[in-house]
Design an enzyme around this catalytic site. Structure first.
Site, PDB file in Angstrom:
ATOM      1  N   GLU A 155       0.787  -1.244   0.000  1.00  0.00           N
ATOM      2  CA  GLU A 155       0.000   0.000   0.000  1.00  0.00           C
ATOM      3  C   GLU A 155       0.815   1.288   0.000  1.00  0.00           C
ATOM      4  O   GLU A 155       0.619   2.157   0.848  1.00  0.00           O
ATOM      5  CB  GLU A 155      -0.953  -0.004   1.202  1.00  0.00           C
ATOM      6  CG  GLU A 155      -1.878  -1.204   1.208  1.00  0.00           C
ATOM      7  CD  GLU A 155      -2.847  -1.219   2.390  1.00  0.00           C
ATOM      8  OE1 GLU A 155      -2.744  -0.356   3.273  1.00  0.00           O
ATOM      9  OE2 GLU A 155      -3.729  -2.092   2.399  1.00  0.00           O
ATOM     10  N   GLU A 260      -6.172 -10.855  -1.341  1.00  0.00           N
ATOM     11  CA  GLU A 260      -6.996 -10.696  -0.127  1.00  0.00           C
ATOM     12  C   GLU A 260      -8.468 -10.672  -0.515  1.00  0.00           C
ATOM     13  O   GLU A 260      -9.245  -9.836  -0.054  1.00  0.00           O
ATOM     14  CB  GLU A 260      -6.595  -9.405   0.623  1.00  0.00           C
ATOM     15  CG  GLU A 260      -5.129  -9.382   1.010  1.00  0.00           C
ATOM     16  CD  GLU A 260      -4.676  -8.142   1.777  1.00  0.00           C
ATOM     17  OE1 GLU A 260      -5.539  -7.396   2.280  1.00  0.00           O
ATOM     18  OE2 GLU A 260      -3.456  -7.919   1.859  1.00  0.00           O
TER      19      GLU A 260
HETATM   20  C1  XIL Z   1      -6.519  -6.447   8.222  1.00  0.00           C
HETATM   21  C2  XIL Z   1      -6.865  -7.641   9.118  1.00  0.00           C
HETATM   22  O1  XIL Z   1      -7.752  -8.485   8.415  1.00  0.00           O
HETATM   23  C3  XIL Z   1      -7.495  -7.170  10.403  1.00  0.00           C
HETATM   24  O2  XIL Z   1      -7.654  -8.267  11.295  1.00  0.00           O
HETATM   25  C4  XIL Z   1      -6.629  -6.090  11.064  1.00  0.00           C
HETATM   26  O3  XIL Z   1      -7.301  -5.582  12.184  1.00  0.00           O
HETATM   27  C5  XIL Z   1      -6.335  -4.961  10.090  1.00  0.00           C
HETATM   28  O4  XIL Z   1      -5.748  -5.498   8.919  1.00  0.00           O
HETATM   29  N1  XIL Z   1      -5.001  -4.671   3.674  1.00  0.00           N
HETATM   30  C6  XIL Z   1      -4.033  -5.530   4.144  1.00  0.00           C
HETATM   31  C7  XIL Z   1      -4.344  -6.430   5.280  1.00  0.00           C
HETATM   32  O5  XIL Z   1      -2.960  -5.634   3.531  1.00  0.00           O
HETATM   33  O6  XIL Z   1      -3.207  -6.687   6.070  1.00  0.00           O
HETATM   34  C8  XIL Z   1      -5.465  -5.897   6.134  1.00  0.00           C
HETATM   35  O7  XIL Z   1      -5.797  -6.888   7.116  1.00  0.00           O
HETATM   36  C9  XIL Z   1      -6.660  -5.532   5.275  1.00  0.00           C
HETATM   37  C10 XIL Z   1      -6.300  -4.486   4.259  1.00  0.00           C
END
Ligand code: XIL
Length: 369
Positions: A155, A260
């Site tokens: 990111e 994701e």
């Molecule tokens: C999220 C997790 O799912 C949560 O449990 C945590 O509280 C916050 O992070 N982008 C990413 C992930 O790269 O690491 C994030 O995961 C969601 C957005």
């Protein structure tokens, strides 16, 4: 007559084999791409036995949802905590999974000390480089040859194509990205290295991320893949837009990872941002399906999953992995993001640990494409 019976029996045998073949996502997708899931701590430590069973049966790749983020791995400078990550990697090895490390350099879920000196002032570029190098080298070397791919930088680019004004950027400028890849490559020359982000179908991001890949390559720094997070909603992005982005990344000579994936069934206050620090106040209207999805929404949601998987299958030569961001709906971060306390239905397994009907549909798609 005997021949007809024999042929009938043979057909039955063939269809039985097909039925057997289709009893898991892992088997159905084995010649297409890895199919993965994120794992939380209850799964990593085996207390959530039902999810663990699903993971073993259905998935060929795993990534840690939180425990390999820098605030957990190095909560204090030089004091590393590896217990959870070690267990996660052991689980993956034991079950012959393609193990992904998430994530080395990310502005979020990073410990505060990383960027400041003892007076709370930003550290110099030299100090930050040293801290990045130490973190990356320690973590990547520990799992050398075992973690097969790393989200090296997460990111760093905004939707308009500009660089995120994170502490890494503020102190080091754009250079923090090539540096991170270089340190990771030195620590494990055989691990795959990825740049990962949300909304990566956004034309502004596509432009800068493709440029970033080209710049890294022209400096002789390896990057193997672009990770498209895919925290998507029911309407945005369009499949067409998504395909354009996959093609643009593939054209730079890297593989695309869908990293994701989940499809929120709920109304979104702003589209598909996954910026974890953005929060929106609870509003009853934004939580319409507390007792289950209405049939029409359910159908629309299933179609949306199938549309995405049709695209992934069509682009299978450009795609290395598709990873879901969790196993069952009740564990999904989407119940609390971007609005806390909602009931969402974004994943492939329901709150009772049952495979949703869409799983069988995705398996069929994989076997016919
Ligand atoms: C999220 C997790 O799912 C949560 O449990 C945590 O509280 C916050 O992070 N982008 C990413 C992930 O790269 O690491 C994030 O995961 C969601 C957005």
């Amino acid at each position: 007559m005997k021949r007809i019976i024999l042929l009938g029996l043979m057909a039955l045998a063939v269809s039985n084999v097909a039925a057997q073949k289709s009893n898991s996502l892992k088997k159905a997708f084995q010649n297409k791409f890895y199919i993965g899931t994120a794992m939380n701590l209850e799964q990593i430590h085996g207390t959530d036995t039902k999810s663990v069973e699903i993971i073993k049966k259905q998935f060929s790749s795993i990534v840690s949802e939180n425990c390999m983020k820098s605030m957990y791995l190095q909560p204090q400078e030089g004091k590393f905590f590896f217990d959870d990550a070690d267990k996660f990697v052991e689980f993956g090895e034991k079950n012959k999974m393609f193990i992904i490390g998430h994530t080395l350099i990310w502005h979020s879920q990073a410990p505060d000390w990383f960027f400041v000196d003892k007076d709370g002032k930003n550290v110099s570029p030299g100090v930050l480089k040293q801290r990045m190098k130490n973190h990356i080298t320690t973590v990547v070397s520990r799992y050398k040859g075992r973690v097969k791919g790393w989200d090296v930088v997460n990111e760093a680019i905004m939707e308009d194509g500009s660089y995120r004004k994170s502490k890494f950027y503020e102190i080091l400028g754009e250079e923090f990205i090539p540096l991170a890849f270089k340190y990771a490559q030195e620590a494990d020359p055989n691990a795959e290295l990825y740049y990962n982000d949300y909304n990566e179908w956004h034309p502004g991001k596509v432009k800068t991320v493709t440029q970033l890949v080209k710049d890294l390559k022209s400096k002789g720094i390896r990057i193997d893949g672009v990770g498209m997070q895919a925290h998507v909603g029911m309407d945005t992005p369009s499949i067409n837009e998504y395909e354009k982005a996959i093609l643009a990344y593939a054209k730079t000579g890297v593989k695309v990872n869908i990293t994701e994936l989940e499809i929120s069934a709920l109304p979104s206050p702003w589209g598909t941002s996954a910026n974890v620090s953005d929060k929106v106040a609870y509003d009853e209207k934004m939580n319409p399906y507390k007792n289950g999805l209405p049939k029409d929404v359910q159908t629309q949601w299933e179609n949306r999953y199938q549309d995405f998987f049709k695209l992934f299958l069509k682009q299978k030569n450009n795609i290395r992995r598709v990873t879901l961001w969790g196993v069952t709906d009740n564990q999904s971060w989407k119940n609390d993001f971007p609005i806390k306390g909602r009931t969402d239905y974004p994943l492939l397994f329901d709150r009772q640990f049952n495979a949703k009907p869409v799983v069988e549909k995705l398996i069929k798609l994989a076997e016919t494409k």
